[in-house]
Design an enzyme around this catalytic site. Structure first.
Site, PDB file in Angstrom:
ATOM      1  N   ASP A 141       0.820  -1.201   0.000  1.00 53.39           N
ATOM      2  CA  ASP A 141       0.000   0.000   0.000  1.00 53.39           C
ATOM      3  C   ASP A 141       0.864   1.264   0.000  1.00 53.39           C
ATOM      4  O   ASP A 141       0.536   2.239   0.659  1.00 53.39           O
ATOM      5  CB  ASP A 141      -0.908  -0.042   1.254  1.00 53.39           C
ATOM      6  CG  ASP A 141      -1.988   1.034   1.225  1.00 53.39           C
ATOM      7  OD1 ASP A 141      -2.354   1.467   0.132  1.00 53.39           O
ATOM      8  OD2 ASP A 141      -2.443   1.447   2.311  1.00 53.39           O
ATOM      9  N   CYS A 199     -25.149 -13.305  -5.167  1.00 57.96           N
ATOM     10  CA  CYS A 199     -25.138 -12.557  -3.901  1.00 57.96           C
ATOM     11  C   CYS A 199     -25.005 -11.049  -4.166  1.00 57.96           C
ATOM     12  O   CYS A 199     -24.297 -10.619  -5.073  1.00 57.96           O
ATOM     13  CB  CYS A 199     -23.964 -13.044  -3.047  1.00 57.96           C
ATOM     14  SG  CYS A 199     -23.779 -12.149  -1.499  1.00 57.96           S
ATOM     15  N   CYS A 202     -23.307  -7.213  -0.003  1.00 58.99           N
ATOM     16  CA  CYS A 202     -22.483  -6.027   0.286  1.00 58.99           C
ATOM     17  C   CYS A 202     -23.110  -4.768  -0.315  1.00 58.99           C
ATOM     18  O   CYS A 202     -23.070  -3.698   0.304  1.00 58.99           O
ATOM     19  CB  CYS A 202     -21.057  -6.226  -0.206  1.00 58.99           C
ATOM     20  SG  CYS A 202     -20.918  -6.698  -1.932  1.00 58.99           S
ATOM     21  N   CYS A 206     -24.219  -1.609   2.366  1.00 59.83           N
ATOM     22  CA  CYS A 206     -23.398  -0.396   2.457  1.00 59.83           C
ATOM     23  C   CYS A 206     -24.250   0.764   2.993  1.00 59.83           C
ATOM     24  O   CYS A 206     -25.264   1.130   2.389  1.00 59.83           O
ATOM     25  CB  CYS A 206     -22.825  -0.039   1.083  1.00 59.83           C
ATOM     26  SG  CYS A 206     -21.851   1.477   1.162  1.00 59.83           S
ATOM     27  N   CYS A 252     -19.459  -3.886   4.425  1.00 63.66           N
ATOM     28  CA  CYS A 252     -19.543  -4.746   3.236  1.00 63.66           C
ATOM     29  C   CYS A 252     -18.834  -6.073   3.463  1.00 63.66           C
ATOM     30  O   CYS A 252     -19.192  -7.086   2.862  1.00 63.66           O
ATOM     31  CB  CYS A 252     -18.986  -4.027   2.001  1.00 63.66           C
ATOM     32  SG  CYS A 252     -17.243  -3.597   2.102  1.00 63.66           S
ATOM     33  N   CYS A 256     -20.466 -10.234   4.201  1.00 65.86           N
ATOM     34  CA  CYS A 256     -20.031 -11.161   3.139  1.00 65.86           C
ATOM     35  C   CYS A 256     -20.016 -12.593   3.672  1.00 65.86           C
ATOM     36  O   CYS A 256     -19.348 -12.884   4.666  1.00 65.86           O
ATOM     37  CB  CYS A 256     -18.645 -10.763   2.634  1.00 65.86           C
ATOM     38  SG  CYS A 256     -18.063 -11.847   1.313  1.00 65.86           S
TER      39      CYS A 256
HETATM   40  S1  SF4 Z   1     -18.300  -9.596  -2.129  1.00 63.49           S
HETATM   41 FE1  SF4 Z   1     -19.243 -10.993  -0.617  1.00 63.49          FE
HETATM   42  S2  SF4 Z   1     -21.123  -9.902   0.006  1.00 63.49           S
HETATM   43 FE2  SF4 Z   1     -20.412  -8.947  -1.907  1.00 63.49          FE
HETATM   44  S3  SF4 Z   1     -21.498 -10.027  -3.549  1.00 63.49           S
HETATM   45 FE3  SF4 Z   1     -19.509 -11.069  -3.303  1.00 63.49          FE
HETATM   46  S4  SF4 Z   1     -19.970 -12.732  -1.876  1.00 63.49           S
HETATM   47 FE4  SF4 Z   1     -21.673 -11.290  -1.686  1.00 63.49          FE
END
Ligand code: SF4
Length: 360
Positions: A141, A199, A202, A206, A252, A256
């Site tokens: 970073d 999915c 996230c 947010c 987020c 997950c």
């Molecule tokens: S990053 Fe994680 S929470 Fe976001 S869509 Fe992918 S699996 Fe789902």
């Protein structure tokens, strides 16, 4: 230094072992074709999603061409280091209590930059113990490097819809680091395919709607950006959505599904500091600049400075219950030398005193 292809393969196996001994959670050898990621970055920049991070637009194509950043680079070793600081996964304890401060889990312990660089250098030097002098430079970073893209190319995970790297066995709570080198390593052949599927947890979770579309984060709405990178007043429409998050945001990642089985880090330096874990907002707001500097010595939080610290906490206090103690603390800062702090304090007082509110 000339190594045969067989010696290179043997060296790569040894590097895996050394990385284990140094307690890295993963190591891989990156394919250097980053053109797809550069195109993604260009689209992101064109939309202005980088906000005030003008450095993201600098450096031309250096990010996607490691040999433009460091001459003679033909390979990149990519590593992962887990930082999850808690034995129990309890971020909701702080998030659900509006009087408590929420600090991103990666920032509760020691600043990772120096620690990870030191560990990367140890890895690099152990390699030279095996083969003699060679060219290398370590990064974490700290330079225009497409870290997540390199790590994905090295088989360390896939870039999720929230733009963090995810590994199917350990989730996404880890730091990344790289060694750029002139050694001709063979790129990892097992790249992990994207498992986000249908999915969208996230995007839905947010708090400020910063994940505007899958794989597209508008930093200008992202609480991590607003509380850490952003100078000046935080845009008013976003303040109420920030809740008690005063340094970064993990929402987020918390939702997950791949983070369900994350284990506590083995790096003790990342364990939470007493003064920061489960701290009351009002107590942190009372910190003088000297106290702030001493309590955050060696921690990433120190980088934002005392004024932005106060700005962030004032907004979080404005999102709380407004107890007499809080009102008194805010009033004490109404004449603060920084207009940015005064603006946040007055916003909080206006919100707490003008509008009768029910805080969950
Ligand atoms: S990053 Fe994680 S929470 Fe976001 S869509 Fe992918 S699996 Fe789902």
């Amino acid at each position: 230094m000339t190594l045969t292809p067989e010696e290179i393969v043997e060296l790569q196996t040894k590097i895996q072992t050394i990385a284990d001994e140094l307690a890295f959670d993963g190591v891989g050898f990156a394919r250097l074709d980053l053109s797809e990621h550069q195109a993604h970055l260009n689209r992101w920049l064109a939309k202005g999603y980088h906000g005030g991070m003008s450095y993201m637009a600098r450096h031309g194509t250096k990010r996607s061409h490691p040999n433009q950043l460091v001459d003679n680079t033909i390979s990149v070793i990519s590593v992962r280091l887990n930082y999850w600081p808690e034995a129990e996964r309890t971020p909701s304890v702080a998030l659900d209590d509006p009087e408590q401060a929420y600090i991103s889990r990666y920032a509760l312990g020691r600043d990772y930059h120096k620690l990870l660089r030191k560990r990367l250098k140890q890895l690099a030097m152990r390699i030279s113990d095996l083969i003699g002098p060679y060219q290398y430079r370590v990064f974490t970073d700290s330079a225009p490097v497409l870290e997540k893209a390199l790590a994905a190319n090295a088989g360390l995970g896939w870039i999720g819809k929230h733009s963090n790297l995810i590994h199917p066995k350990t989730g996404s709570y880890f730091f990344l680091g790289e060694i750029f080198t002139d050694l001709p390593f063979v790129p990892s052949d097992e790249v992990i395919s994207n498992h986000c599927g249908q999915c969208s947890a996230c995007l839905d979770a947010c708090p400020t709607g910063a994940i505007v579309a899958p794989y597209q984060v508008d930093a200008r709405r992202c609480i991590s950006y607003l509380t850490i990178e952003h100078f000046g007043p935080i845009p008013e429409p976003l303040r109420a959505m920030m809740g008690n998050r005063i340094y970064g945001c993990d929402d987020c990642q918390i939702v997950c599904p791949w983070n369900r089985f994350t284990n506590q880090t083995e790096t003790r330096e990342f364990y939470p500091r007493d003064a920061l874990a489960q701290a009351r907002l009002v107590a942190l707001f009372h910190w003088s600049e000297d106290t702030f500097l001493s309590q955050t010595e060696g921690a990433a939080i120190r980088r934002i400075g005392h004024d932005r610290w106060l700005r962030n906490i004032a907004i979080a206090l404005g999102n709380g219950s407004g107890s007499p103690e809080v009102i008194k603390a805010l009033r004490r800062q109404q004449a603060h030398a920084s207009s940015m702090v005064r603006d946040a304090v007055n916003w909080a007082l206006g919100r707490l005193l003008m509008q009768p509110r029910v805080v969950k």
